[in-house]
Design a protein around this motif. Structure first.
Motif, PDB file in Angstrom:
ATOM      1  N   TRP A   1      33.572  45.505  35.349  1.00  0.00           N
ATOM      2  CA  TRP A   1      33.445  45.357  36.797  1.00  0.00           C
ATOM      3  C   TRP A   1      34.656  44.637  37.388  1.00  0.00           C
ATOM      4  N   SER A   2      34.812  44.827  38.700  1.00  0.00           N
ATOM      5  CA  SER A   2      35.890  44.171  39.442  1.00  0.00           C
ATOM      6  C   SER A   2      35.444  44.016  40.886  1.00  0.00           C
ATOM      7  N   TYR A   3      35.951  42.965  41.538  1.00  0.00           N
ATOM      8  CA  TYR A   3      35.566  42.673  42.919  1.00  0.00           C
ATOM      9  C   TYR A   3      36.618  43.215  43.888  1.00  0.00           C
ATOM     10  N   ALA A   4      36.219  43.370  45.150  1.00  0.00           N
ATOM     11  CA  ALA A   4      37.125  43.925  46.160  1.00  0.00           C
ATOM     12  C   ALA A   4      38.402  43.109  46.264  1.00  0.00           C
ATOM     13  N   SER A   5      38.276  41.786  46.257  1.00  0.00           N
ATOM     14  CA  SER A   5      39.461  40.924  46.373  1.00  0.00           C
ATOM     15  C   SER A   5      40.378  41.089  45.168  1.00  0.00           C
ATOM     16  N   SER A   6      39.780  41.384  44.002  1.00  0.00           N
ATOM     17  CA  SER A   6      40.583  41.563  42.794  1.00  0.00           C
ATOM     18  C   SER A   6      41.403  42.846  42.869  1.00  0.00           C
ATOM     19  N   VAL A   7      40.809  43.901  43.413  1.00  0.00           N
ATOM     20  CA  VAL A   7      41.525  45.171  43.562  1.00  0.00           C
ATOM     21  C   VAL A   7      42.690  44.994  44.537  1.00  0.00           C
ATOM     22  N   GLN A   8      42.459  44.241  45.621  1.00  0.00           N
ATOM     23  CA  GLN A   8      43.532  43.979  46.584  1.00  0.00           C
ATOM     24  C   GLN A   8      44.656  43.173  45.947  1.00  0.00           C
ATOM     25  N   SER A   9      44.303  42.162  45.152  1.00  0.00           N
ATOM     26  CA  SER A   9      45.320  41.348  44.481  1.00  0.00           C
ATOM     27  C   SER A   9      46.127  42.188  43.504  1.00  0.00           C
ATOM     28  N   TYR A  10      45.433  43.068  42.780  1.00  0.00           N
ATOM     29  CA  TYR A  10      46.112  43.901  41.788  1.00  0.00           C
ATOM     30  C   TYR A  10      47.135  44.825  42.436  1.00  0.00           C
ATOM     31  N   ASP A  11      46.856  45.272  43.667  1.00  0.00           N
ATOM     32  CA  ASP A  11      47.768  46.178  44.353  1.00  0.00           C
ATOM     33  C   ASP A  11      49.156  45.568  44.489  1.00  0.00           C
ATOM     34  N   ILE A  12      49.225  44.226  44.587  1.00  0.00           N
ATOM     35  CA  ILE A  12      50.516  43.548  44.748  1.00  0.00           C
ATOM     36  C   ILE A  12      50.966  42.865  43.464  1.00  0.00           C
ATOM     37  N   PHE A  13      50.026  42.259  42.748  1.00  0.00           N
ATOM     38  CA  PHE A  13      50.389  41.430  41.594  1.00  0.00           C
ATOM     39  C   PHE A  13      49.993  42.057  40.262  1.00  0.00           C
TER      40      PHE A  13
END
Length: 630
Positions: A212-224
């Motif tokens: 699983w992954s959270y919405a904020s984690s997906v957003q962070s991954y997009d940049i980092f």
């Protein structure tokens, strides 16, 4: 033991002797009768010590022949209190001289006996609440001590008791736990459509793997998500399930959470599934580099599922094994060898590493050591000279490795039920996000001290985060100690005290391209002192734009990102707005002038927004979206 004494079989659990039958304790409930007796074979004449004891203890505490109890538990509680009074009243002196052939505990030690260690219902509730937040048992103890205003170590229970309590709540049916876990994930998904999870079941319908992954984690991954740690060295011990955690590093040098996976087995099939699930969460975007433990199945899975990703081994997981590998072999030379290993690990060139490794093996007589042979065989996966062409965002440094490891430990410090683990991780992630925001704010409001006075330094300070700028500033300060010599195919840069060696720098001013043979920019995303020296020599007053990576810049949201957001998705638009507001606060807090301007402009914007009409349909839609987000 002497006569007229209390018989105690086991100090860990006091019981009364069943060998003598002169004194019987009678129960009111015949179904709960048990023969518990005191040895009464001696004369009834009291000794002076017994007389003193009887004076110091009330009649309500002293057992007597024919005494009745409603239940066995009541009898046990009475005896426990009586035994405790014996310990405390005698202070381990006269009782030890006249009644015992062994030394008694001091009064302040009696409370450590299991019979007197209890956790009240209110304390149990507090402990379980603490467990959900992910704090360690040691931290729980300290909080309870503070709440109760007691000295450290003086609670009526120990850390072991707390761990046993938490363990007791884990003893549930794994089948029910799996059902609860899936139900919880579906509930989170209903509230937050951007929450992502995948799972598999075996042929018997039993939960096999879940990620699983959270919405904020997906957003962070997009940049980092360019560099990722995938740590699979931990287990949920209560359910014997391997746990994998994906972690990265943000632009402020702080760990950020990307996702979690629980696996039934550690094999190629399971790891391949986990990596596919993770890529699915992240819209198919694979990281540039990934750091893992030395697991050959995982290595093979990465080669299959992420063929374009550079795989390397976490140095801190390797070094953690050194004491068991080399302490006995090297003895007093262990620390000397470890220092030499770190020196080799940090070298810049492969040639220097190969020569140094050979000398190290000879110097310490490690020719036949199997661990040394294994390390050397895998050197291209962990030694920095072999990795400097690949971007790792600084996650290979000792400081960052400790930070990432501490971050991961937060999820493991107080495991409760399996179904609650997703919730526990969410709490830990949210706590870390809030802490990160506070640290970010503190970094931004601190005055940055310029050390060189160079225009490039001022330019970098205005664009990069304080964390990234501090790394570049170190290189700028060192650049002043280097000399540059123009050659036919570029520049030779070396320290002013050196007459030989140096680094080759290639610079194409018209195209804004510069590269160095040390490959520091490729490795960390920060220009090296050699390149900065050449730029300074060439009268360059700003860092070329292509060498100011977005992931190290102050504003995390890419330019025009709002244009990419679907116009018909209120959830994404609100999340985007929240991100923009966060960036606005961060930037505005840097100076009084910025804050005044932001306050003025936001006031005008709010007035304009309030003038816009709101339809009932739109109001209901936004209200439900806001509830889902909060």
């Amino acid at each position: 033991m002497g006569e007229n004494s209390i018989v105690s079989r086991n100090l860990e659990q006091p019981t009364m002797s069943e060998e003598a039958d002169q004194m019987m304790l009678v129960y009111d409930d015949p179904s709960d009768q048990r023969s518990i007796s005191l040895d009464d074979t001696s004369s009834t004449e009291e000794s002076p010590d017994e007389t003193r004891l009887s004076l110091e203890m009330t009649n309500d505490v002293i057992p007597y022949i024919g005494q009745r109890f409603a239940t066995h538990d009541a009898a046990y509680e009475f005896y426990s209190e009586f035994a405790k009074a014996l310990w405390e009243c005698q202070n381990g002196e006269s009782l030890a001289a006249n009644h015992h052939n062994h030394e008694l505990l001091e009064p302040n030690q009696v409370r450590y006996l299991p019979a007197y260690r209890t956790i009240s219902e209110s304390d149990k509730n507090r402990i379980l609440m603490f467990a959900k937040t992910g704090i360690s048992v040691q931290q729980m103890m300290r909080l309870l001590e503070l709440e109760k205003c007691v000295e450290p170590g003086y609670l009526p229970f120990t850390e072991k008791d707390v761990r046993n309590l938490l363990q007791s709540f884990r003893k549930v049916d794994p089948e029910d736990e799996s059902i609860d876990l899936l139900r919880m994930c579906r509930n989170i998904k209903d509230k937050d459509p951007n929450f992502k999870f995948e799972f598999t079941v075996d042929c018997n319908g039993r939960l096999e793997n879940i990620a699983w992954s959270y919405a904020s984690s997906v957003q962070s991954y997009d940049i980092f998500g360019d560099a990722v740690v995938f740590d699979t060295t931990h287990r949920l011990t209560a359910f014997d399930m391997p746990l994998g955690i994906w972690v990265g590093l943000n632009n402020y040098g702080m760990p950020c959470f990307f996702g979690c996976v629980l696996l039934r087995e550690e094999n190629l099939r399971s790891f391949s599934w986990a990596l596919k699930a993770f890529l699915g969460f992240m819209n198919g975007k694979a990281p540039q580099t990934i750091l893992t433990d030395q697991n050959m199945c995982l290595k093979e899975a990465i080669g299959m599922e992420m063929p374009t990703t550079k795989h390397a081994l976490c140095i801190w997981l390797i070094v953690a094994k050194f004491p068991s590998w080399f302490n006995a072999v090297l003895g007093e030379r262990y620390n000397e060898w470890k220092a030499e290993f770190y020196r080799l690990y940090n070298l810049e060139t492969i040639e220097d590493f190969e020569l140094g490794w050979r000398d190290m093996v000879n110097a310490f007589g490690l020719h036949t050591n199997r661990h040394i042979a294994s390390l050397y065989a895998l050197r291209n996966l962990w030694a920095l000279p072999y990795l400097r062409n690949h971007f790792f965002a600084g996650m290979t440094t000792p400081g960052q490795s400790k930070s990432i490891n501490a971050f991961i430990q937060r999820f493991l410090s107080a495991q409760t039920r399996l179904a609650h683990f997703v919730e526990q991780v969410a709490v830990a992630v949210d706590f870390k996000d809030q802490t990160g925001e506070q640290q970010t704010m503190q970094q931004n409001i601190q005055n940055i001290s310029l050390k060189t006075g160079a225009p490039m330094e001022s330019h970098a300070a205005s664009v990069l985060t304080p964390y990234a700028f501090s790394k570049l500033q170190e290189q700028l300060v060192m650049a002043a100690h280097y000399a540059s010599y123009q050659m036919e195919d570029g520049f030779l840069v070396r320290h002013h005290t050196k007459l030989e060696g140096g680094r080759k720098v290639y610079w194409v001013p018209r195209e804004g391209i510069i590269s160095c043979s040390c490959h520091q920019f490729e490795f960390s995303g920060i220009l090296c002192r050699h390149a900065l020296r050449v730029l300074s020599t060439g009268n360059c007053f700003q860092i070329p734009e292509r060498y100011l990576l977005l992931r190290w810049c102050k504003i995390s949201v890419p330019p025009n990102r709002h244009l990419q957001a679907p116009r018909n998705d209120p959830t994404e638009r609100i999340q985007l707005l929240q991100s923009m507001v966060s960036a606005l606060v961060t930037e505005s807090a840097k100076s009084k002038e910025r804050l005044d301007l932001a306050t003025e402009q936001v006031s005008v914007l709010l007035s304009r927004i309030r003038e816009q009409p709101v339809s009932n349909i739109g109001l209901r839609e936004l209200s439900s979206t806001h509830r889902a987000l909060t």
